[in-house]
Design an enzyme around this catalytic site. Structure first.
Site, short mmCIF file in Angstrom:
data_model
loop_
_atom_site.label_atom_id
_atom_site.label_comp_id
_atom_site.label_asym_id
_atom_site.label_seq_id
_atom_site.Cartn_x
_atom_site.Cartn_y
_atom_site.Cartn_z
N ASP A 20 -5.90 9.00 10.46
CA ASP A 20 -4.56 8.59 10.88
C ASP A 20 -4.16 9.11 12.24
OD1 ASP A 20 -3.52 6.94 8.72
OD2 ASP A 20 -3.82 8.73 7.49
N GLU A 54 0.87 -1.18 0.00
CA GLU A 54 0.00 0.00 0.00
C GLU A 54 0.90 1.22 0.00
OE1 GLU A 54 -2.52 0.48 3.39
OE2 GLU A 54 -3.32 -1.54 3.22
#
Ligand SMILES: Cc1ncc(COP(=O)(O)O)c(C=O)c1O
Lengths: 407, 265
Positions: free
Chosen positions: B60, B49
């Site tokens: 995040d 990824e």
């Protein structure tokens, strides 16, 4: 009849939900809870009572004679500055906090830029017995130290956010991160008419009293509708609150005033619709300030409450359809209007609201002396005294006495 | 069959879970991010990824935020991400981009899909794009033969699990905790339950991520998932390293440890 958004929260091509899947079910729950509460007469009567008894709503309409004379048009001010905590924000927050009580979530979080929404949230949470955590960019905690103290005085925890640009947009990011992990027990009291569905329409429902009241007040005072309704636009809650009542009145011009900062042409501004492009930020498709790669650009304004690179999706829609127009007022234009209101009316406006006044002064030139312009005075300027005093050079140099020298 | 379908056919035949590793493009520099990806593939990562650094990463935690901020400050652009994908795909590991939606929309959804496919990329993971809003991306992904990896969460209703699984291809990304990315001490009890609910509505492979940081945790997750997804722990290797070669070595070793975990032995 105007009826927006659709059932999935879209205002034409704007709005929607660009959010982590983890928050979709909670947003659905919130949507249903608000739809139910809105239809429940007991809840709405309770909200009405609180706004009346506690928040000093409805706010008066005031004909600003001396300011009108200077402007060259009849200027009517909707006095949201007289609400408890000094701005329109209390309407939104009492509504969301009462909904939080109804849902049964004991903890509330909020983001704040200047601290106005944070103070309103801390106030509503004290009033309704909710735990309150406010996220605020570290830079803003320094610029608005007094509001930090105010929130703490009211029993809220203020968390300085040290990531990104350390301003409002980062405070929203951090509040969303908290919410993903705490949503079972926590309500997010969102501060403006932006964000993912249902926030834009829920915040509009809660602030629309501004325009509903003003429409009736103007009719009673003048016997007709105003030629224009003017409000400043940060995320857009006070403006959508004013505009909603007039959307179906085709003859009433709706004008949103964006923060032009140093001038849109300089790139240092917060005029999202005037100077931005369509994209996705904080959960909705709308206009935003972004670079070629879609990275958010920092906004600039003398007014902390307008210093946000996004805008609520309904404003993007109203701009797109042409029903409302959005024009910038620079820092200098806003401060000149600020000064004029102080000197002609004895009212110190919030610097945000001074942008609306600056817009009204421009509009008055165009519409002429027979026109009536309704302006939302969204807040009072106590919080801005320091900024304005510095801007106008009103603070005398502190007198420094040398040691041992008698005065 | 896409490259990702082939990978899962192989790992299923081998009786193991696939190991998915995340690293942001351009962190700490474009060259080093490519070397770091090569190191993690050497260490045993099956699917890469590549993160697209974004100014407002709401999903995040502090580790990936810090890396994205550093990458952006160093001037990382969307076109650099495509270059990193090209280098990553050249290792032979299927490579997807993980990105918030606005940079894709800004680049142009079709133009992005074309560039990604042209660089040998296999698909997109979209943490803030749900199928409900994804019509344009679904059309572009079909046109360019890319996989659409959507996320599900413990809070997803059964109805949304079925709808999302139906819209997804390649695999489904199950976030095992209610929270943001970041290494955690313990794996979440919510993971097995979420995957069990998914199995009732789909045969598509399920990858589980959020919080996995070592081989033991990878082994636990590999018991019930088709893929184990690791991000922050790999990023940490670079953030904490004293120098370039120490960082790359730490990534290689962590990948080996994780790989042993997903082998389930
Ligand atoms: C007095 C006042 N007016 C306007 C705003 C701008 O917000 P909005 O555009 O949501 O009304 C603020 C925000 O802090 C404010 O304090």
């Amino acid at each position: 009849m105007y009826a927006q958004p659709d059932t999935t929260g879209h205002f034409g091509r704007f709005g929607g939900r660009f959010m982590p899947e983890a928050l979709i079910a909670p947003l659905d729950e919130l949507d249903h809870a608000w739809t139910d509460a809105k239809a429940d007469p007991t809840f709405m009567a309770e909200l009405d009572r609180m706004l009346r008894e506690y928040a000093n709503v409805p706010s008066p309409l005031y004909e600003a004679h001396r300011f009108s004379e200077a402007a060259g048009a009849r200027i009517l001010l909707k006095r949201e500055d007289l609400n408890h905590t000094g701005a329109h924000k209390i309407r939104n927050v009492i509504g969301q906090a009462l909904l939080a009580k109804r849902i049964g979530k004991p903890r509330a979080i909020a983001e704040t830029g200047a601290g106005q929404h944070g103070v309103a949230s801390a106030t509503a949470c004290a009033y309704l017995d909710l735990e309150c955590v406010v996220y605020m960019g570290e830079l803003d905690t320094q610029r608005q130290a007094l509001n930090v103290a105010r929130m703490r005085m009211l029993g809220a925890e203020v968390v300085p956010v040290t990531t990104g640009s350390r301003t409002l947009k980062d405070a929203i990011n951090e509040a969303l991160r908290d919410w993903v992990a705490s949503v079972d027990t926590t309500s997010y009291l969102f501060g403006t008419a932006a964000g993912p569905h249902p926030f834009p329409s829920m915040v509009r429902d809660l602030t629309r009293g501004i325009g509903d009241e003003a429409r009736a007040q103007v009719l009673e005072l003048t016997g007709s509708l105003p030629d224009a309704a003017v409000a400043c636009v940060g995320g857009g809650s006070n403006a959508i609150g004013l505009f909603t009542a007039f959307i179906d009145d085709a003859d009433v011009r709706l004008v949103g005033i964006e923060a032009g900062g140093d001038g849109v042409e300089t790139g240092r501004h917060a005029a999202t619709i005037t100077g931005g492009d369509v994209g996705v930020l904080h959960g909705a498709r709308s206009f935003l300030l972004q670079d070629e790669d879609g990275q958010t650009i920092e906004s600039h304004s003398i007014s902390a409450g307008l210093d946000y690179p996004g805008v609520g999706p309904e404003h993007s829609f109203l701009a797109d359809t042409g029903r409302a127009s959005y024009v910038p007022a620079t820092d200098a234009e806003a401060m000149s209007a600020f000064d004029l209101l102080c000197k002609t009316e004895g009212i110190i406006p919030a610097i945000e609201s001074a942008h609306a006044l600056a817009g009204a002064l421009e509009l008055a030139k165009e519409l002429g002396p027979d026109s009536t312009i309704l302006v939302n005075l969204s807040g009072r300027g106590d919080k801005d005294v320091h900024t304005a005093a510095e801007y106008f050079g009103l603070i005398d140099e502190p007198v420094v006495l040398e040691q041992g020298v008698e005065e | 069959m896409t490259a990702i379908d082939e990978l899962f056919a192989r790992t299923r035949a081998e009786g193991r879970a696939a190991l998915v590793g995340y690293l942001p493009a351009g962190f700490p520099s474009k060259e080093l991010s490519i070397k770091a990806i090569e190191a993690m593939v050497e260490g045993g990562v099956d699917l890469v990824e590549v993160g697209l650094p974004y100014s407002d990463p709401v999903m995040d935690g502090p580790t990936i935020q810090a890396a994205a901020e550093q990458a952006l400050r160093a001037g990382s652009r969307t076109t650099d991400v495509i270059d990193v994908v090209r280098a990553s795909a050249a290792t032979g590991a299927p490579t997807v981009v993980m990105t918030y939606w606005n940079p894709v929309e800004r680049f142009g959804v079709n133009r992005f899909a074309e560039a990604l496919a042209g660089a040998g990329g296999a698909g997109l993971i979209t943490p803030d794009l749900i199928p409900d809003e994804a019509a344009e991306w679904v059309a572009a992904s079909e046109q360019f033969g890319l996989d659409r990896i959507f996320l599900v969460a413990p809070s997803s209703t059964d109805e949304r699990l079925a709808m999302t699984a139906d819209a997804a291809s390649g695999f489904i990304y199950a976030t095992a905790v209610m929270g943001v990315t970041g290494a955690r001490e313990q794996t979440s009890a919510l993971g097995p339950e979420l995957v069990a609910r998914l199995r009732k509505v789909t045969d598509k492979p399920v990858g589980v991520g959020l919080g996995v940081s070592n081989g033991d945790q990878a082994r636990e997750v590999a018991e019930f998932a088709d893929a184990v997804i690791v991000g922050s722990a790999l990023v940490r290797c670079l953030l904490d390293a004293e120098d370039e070669s120490a960082g790359l070595e730490a990534i290689r070793r962590l990948a080996q440890d994780l790989r042993a975990g997903v082998e389930r032995n």
